[in-house]
Enzyme design. Structure first.
Site, PDB file in Angstrom:
ATOM      1  N   GLN A 297      -0.354   0.036  12.875  1.00 42.12           N
ATOM      2  CA  GLN A 297      -1.506   0.508  12.084  1.00 42.12           C
ATOM      3  C   GLN A 297      -2.522  -0.616  11.903  1.00 42.12           C
ATOM      4  O   GLN A 297      -3.734  -0.389  11.991  1.00 42.12           O
ATOM      5  CB  GLN A 297      -1.038   1.068  10.732  1.00 42.12           C
TER       6      GLN A 297
ATOM      7  N   HIS B 222       5.073  -6.727  -5.867  1.00 44.76           N
ATOM      8  CA  HIS B 222       5.270  -5.403  -6.469  1.00 44.76           C
ATOM      9  C   HIS B 222       6.756  -5.056  -6.313  1.00 44.76           C
ATOM     10  O   HIS B 222       7.156  -4.297  -5.445  1.00 44.76           O
ATOM     11  CB  HIS B 222       4.400  -4.352  -5.778  1.00 44.76           C
TER      12      HIS B 222
ATOM     13  N   ARG C  27      13.286   3.506   1.469  1.00 47.82           N
ATOM     14  CA  ARG C  27      14.559   2.777   1.560  1.00 47.82           C
ATOM     15  C   ARG C  27      15.697   3.782   1.540  1.00 47.82           C
ATOM     16  O   ARG C  27      15.825   4.569   0.599  1.00 47.82           O
ATOM     17  CB  ARG C  27      14.678   1.844   0.355  1.00 47.82           C
TER      18      ARG C  27
ATOM     19  N   ASP D  84       1.171  -1.438 -11.631  1.00 45.37           N
ATOM     20  CA  ASP D  84       1.889  -2.318 -12.559  1.00 45.37           C
ATOM     21  C   ASP D  84       0.933  -2.806 -13.654  1.00 45.37           C
ATOM     22  O   ASP D  84       1.294  -2.858 -14.831  1.00 45.37           O
ATOM     23  CB  ASP D  84       2.463  -3.521 -11.786  1.00 45.37           C
TER      24      ASP D  84
ATOM     25  N   GLN E 234       3.603  12.887  -1.563  1.00 49.03           N
ATOM     26  CA  GLN E 234       3.262  13.248  -2.951  1.00 49.03           C
ATOM     27  C   GLN E 234       2.133  12.407  -3.546  1.00 49.03           C
ATOM     28  O   GLN E 234       1.344  12.913  -4.329  1.00 49.03           O
ATOM     29  CB  GLN E 234       4.505  13.288  -3.838  1.00 49.03           C
TER      30      GLN E 234
ATOM     31  N   VAL F 267      -0.312   0.719  -0.078  1.00 51.63           N
ATOM     32  CA  VAL F 267       0.444   1.265  -1.211  1.00 51.63           C
ATOM     33  C   VAL F 267       1.927   1.374  -0.843  1.00 51.63           C
ATOM     34  O   VAL F 267       2.813   1.137  -1.661  1.00 51.63           O
ATOM     35  CB  VAL F 267      -0.119   2.654  -1.605  1.00 51.63           C
TER      36      VAL F 267
ATOM     37  N   ARG G  96      17.564  -4.992   2.960  1.00 48.88           N
ATOM     38  CA  ARG G  96      16.134  -5.298   2.909  1.00 48.88           C
ATOM     39  C   ARG G  96      15.582  -5.522   4.324  1.00 48.88           C
ATOM     40  O   ARG G  96      14.489  -5.068   4.645  1.00 48.88           O
ATOM     41  CB  ARG G  96      15.901  -6.528   2.028  1.00 48.88           C
TER      42      ARG G  96
HETATM   43  P1  NAX Z   1       6.383  10.590   0.234  1.00 51.01           P
HETATM   44  O1  NAX Z   1       7.723  10.407   0.864  1.00 51.01           O
HETATM   45  O2  NAX Z   1       6.128  11.758  -0.632  1.00 51.01           O
HETATM   46  O3  NAX Z   1       5.280  10.585   1.380  1.00 51.01           O
HETATM   47  C1  NAX Z   1       5.225   9.622   2.384  1.00 51.01           C
HETATM   48  C2  NAX Z   1       4.540  10.251   3.564  1.00 51.01           C
HETATM   49  O4  NAX Z   1       4.303   9.215   4.523  1.00 51.01           O
HETATM   50  C3  NAX Z   1       5.378  11.326   4.274  1.00 51.01           C
HETATM   51  O5  NAX Z   1       4.634  12.523   4.354  1.00 51.01           O
HETATM   52  C4  NAX Z   1       5.637  10.716   5.654  1.00 51.01           C
HETATM   53  O6  NAX Z   1       5.678  11.696   6.686  1.00 51.01           O
HETATM   54  C5  NAX Z   1       4.432   9.794   5.792  1.00 51.01           C
HETATM   55  N1  NAX Z   1       4.585   8.750   6.797  1.00 51.01           N
HETATM   56  C6  NAX Z   1       5.703   8.048   7.120  1.00 51.01           C
HETATM   57  N2  NAX Z   1       5.450   7.228   8.158  1.00 51.01           N
HETATM   58  C7  NAX Z   1       4.149   7.371   8.466  1.00 51.01           C
HETATM   59  C8  NAX Z   1       3.301   6.807   9.450  1.00 51.01           C
HETATM   60  N3  NAX Z   1       3.763   5.914  10.346  1.00 51.01           N
HETATM   61  N4  NAX Z   1       1.998   7.202   9.496  1.00 51.01           N
HETATM   62  C9  NAX Z   1       1.527   8.101   8.627  1.00 51.01           C
HETATM   63  N5  NAX Z   1       2.296   8.701   7.681  1.00 51.01           N
HETATM   64  C10 NAX Z   1       3.585   8.335   7.601  1.00 51.01           C
HETATM   65  O7  NAX Z   1       6.109   9.226  -0.535  1.00 51.01           O
HETATM   66  P2  NAX Z   1       5.087   8.929  -1.724  1.00 51.01           P
HETATM   67  O8  NAX Z   1       5.728   9.262  -3.020  1.00 51.01           O
HETATM   68  O9  NAX Z   1       3.771   9.514  -1.410  1.00 51.01           O
HETATM   69  O10 NAX Z   1       5.052   7.326  -1.675  1.00 51.01           O
HETATM   70  C11 NAX Z   1       4.485   6.657  -0.581  1.00 51.01           C
HETATM   71  C12 NAX Z   1       4.777   5.156  -0.656  1.00 51.01           C
HETATM   72  O11 NAX Z   1       4.217   4.593  -1.823  1.00 51.01           O
HETATM   73  C13 NAX Z   1       6.268   4.808  -0.710  1.00 51.01           C
HETATM   74  O12 NAX Z   1       6.514   3.716   0.160  1.00 51.01           O
HETATM   75  C14 NAX Z   1       6.451   4.369  -2.145  1.00 51.01           C
HETATM   76  O13 NAX Z   1       7.564   3.478  -2.292  1.00 51.01           O
HETATM   77  C15 NAX Z   1       5.150   3.683  -2.406  1.00 51.01           C
HETATM   78  N6  NAX Z   1       4.769   3.444  -3.802  1.00 51.01           N
HETATM   79  C16 NAX Z   1       4.085   2.317  -4.073  1.00 51.01           C
HETATM   80  C17 NAX Z   1       3.631   2.027  -5.347  1.00 51.01           C
HETATM   81  C18 NAX Z   1       2.871   0.791  -5.639  1.00 51.01           C
HETATM   82  O14 NAX Z   1       2.564   0.556  -6.821  1.00 51.01           O
HETATM   83  N7  NAX Z   1       2.512  -0.053  -4.677  1.00 51.01           N
HETATM   84  C19 NAX Z   1       3.930   2.936  -6.481  1.00 51.01           C
HETATM   85  C20 NAX Z   1       4.295   4.315  -6.063  1.00 51.01           C
HETATM   86  C21 NAX Z   1       5.152   4.400  -4.829  1.00 51.01           C
HETATM   87  O15 NAX Z   1       6.480   4.127  -5.180  1.00 51.01           O
END
Ligand code: NAX
Length: 327
Positions: free
Chosen positions: A112, A185, A92, A157, A15, A129, A98
């Site tokens: 990666q 974060h 998670r 944040d 997303q 991210v 954790r």
């Molecule tokens: P989604 O679950 O919508 O999308 C994650 C995507 O990553 C999925 O399509 C999955 O197939 C893919 N993926 C998983 N393992 C992978 C890999 N090894 N190589 C390539 N793709 C892979 O999550 P989304 O809402 O897009 O959030 C993504 C990440 O951002 C999460 O870890 C979330 O916790 C984190 N966030 C971080 C934020 C920050 O401020 N640093 C804020 C927003 C978000 O919570």
């Protein structure tokens, strides 16, 4: 037109990427005269969905979009990358410890990091991210990438903190300068308004806002804003996270505005008592395309205690990844 830049986005079917990719393709990061080649990296099970996103990017007919490639191979995904947004991560699970989360993500970010070190441009800029973002970034950095080129995102944040102060004070966001988010974060992060000022008047916001509001409403609200969004929206922050990622990379490439700074998580050089190497959020300026930690800020006792608490949180994560042999 400039030479095209190659930009890799992982988690491309997720997303956040669904907003981020379109902002990058529209020129929001590299500017209106720099074409972009997008590399969409996904896990095999989500490649078809990422293909669908690539079809929509094609349909948008962005004048700056030179090329889109979808892959599940990190060596291909990071080949020649000038910038990499590492968004994909293992979420998670309910009741997951954790250590489990860190181990699962180590299995993603270790390989990666090595693929980036082996295939990306020498001066690649990396923004992590995917959560736990700081510690995932430390795992990527351990692959031997150039110092200062691996960062984690605390810009969301930072932006949330600016928006809260603007709403409470009536000072427009555009006039607020020198917000700082320190540390991890996570819920222990410390959004700090000690240096925040109104650029138009020079007024310190700490003189206008009550210490009680800052301690009891502002800090906890910013730290828990992610959960609040999930509660209300029924899904985690996505467009605001993408927007913050755009802001982060944009400022890294183009520089931070005169007199201002932003919050960036990057390996500590020991500044402000944060142990060297710990990926922690600091006030940073981008100068000549490189992040520099803002030096010489005075840190009071309350700030010290809050910084120490979020650093302790990071140290606990670092100890776990060390014990798992991930760094
Ligand atoms: P989604 O679950 O919508 O999308 C994650 C995507 O990553 C999925 O399509 C999955 O197939 C893919 N993926 C998983 N393992 C992978 C890999 N090894 N190589 C390539 N793709 C892979 O999550 P989304 O809402 O897009 O959030 C993504 C990440 O951002 C999460 O870890 C979330 O916790 C984190 N966030 C971080 C934020 C920050 O401020 N640093 C804020 C927003 C978000 O919570």
């Amino acid at each position: 037109m400039n030479t095209p830049v190659t930009v890799t986005v992982t988690g491309a079917a997720g997303q956040i990427a669904y907003s981020l990719l379109f902002r990058i393709a529209a020129g929001g990061v590299f500017g209106p005269t720099t074409p972009v080649r997008l590399r969409l990296l996904e896990i095999p099970a989500a490649v078809r969905a990422a293909d669908g996103v690539a079809m929509e990017l094609f349909d948008a007919a962005f004048p700056l979009l030179a090329d889109v490639e979808v892959t599940d191979d990190p060596a291909v995904g990071f080949d020649g990358a000038d910038a990499a947004f590492l968004v994909g991560a293992k979420p998670r699970g309910k009741g997951a410890e954790r250590a489990e989360l860190l181990a699962d993500n180590g299995g993603i970010f270790g390989p990666q990091g090595r693929a980036i070190a082996g295939h990306a441009a020498d001066d690649v800029r990396v923004l992590v991210v995917g959560n736990p973002a700081n510690t995932n970034a430390s795992i990527v950095a351990a692959a031997g990438l150039p110092a200062g080129h691996v960062t984690a995102m605390t810009r969301l944040d930072h932006n949330r903190a600016l928006a809260q102060v603007s709403a409470a004070s009536g000072v427009p966001v555009a006039r607020l300068q020198r917000m700082t988010v320190w540390g991890n974060h996570s819920a222990t992060q410390f959004p700090d308004i000690a240096e925040l000022r109104d650029a138009a008047t020079g007024e310190r916001l700490a003189d206008r806002l009550s210490p009680e509001w800052v301690a009891d409403e502002f800090i906890p609200r910013v730290a828990r804003r992610g959960s609040e969004i999930i509660d209300v929206r029924g899904a985690s922050s996505a467009a605001s996270a993408a927007s913050a990622a755009v802001d982060h990379m944009h400022d890294w490439v183009h520089g931070t505005p005169e007199g201002d700074w932003v919050s960036v998580a990057l390996p500590s050089d020991g500044s402000y008592g944060v142990p060297e190497g710990l990926v922690s959020s600091f006030p940073c300026c981008s100068v000549d395309g490189e992040w520099e930690i803002v030096r010489g800020l005075e840190i009071g006792a309350d700030q010290r205690a809050r910084i120490d608490a979020t650093v302790a949180d990071l140290q606990a994560e670092a100890a776990t990844v060390r014990s798992l042999g991930l760094v």
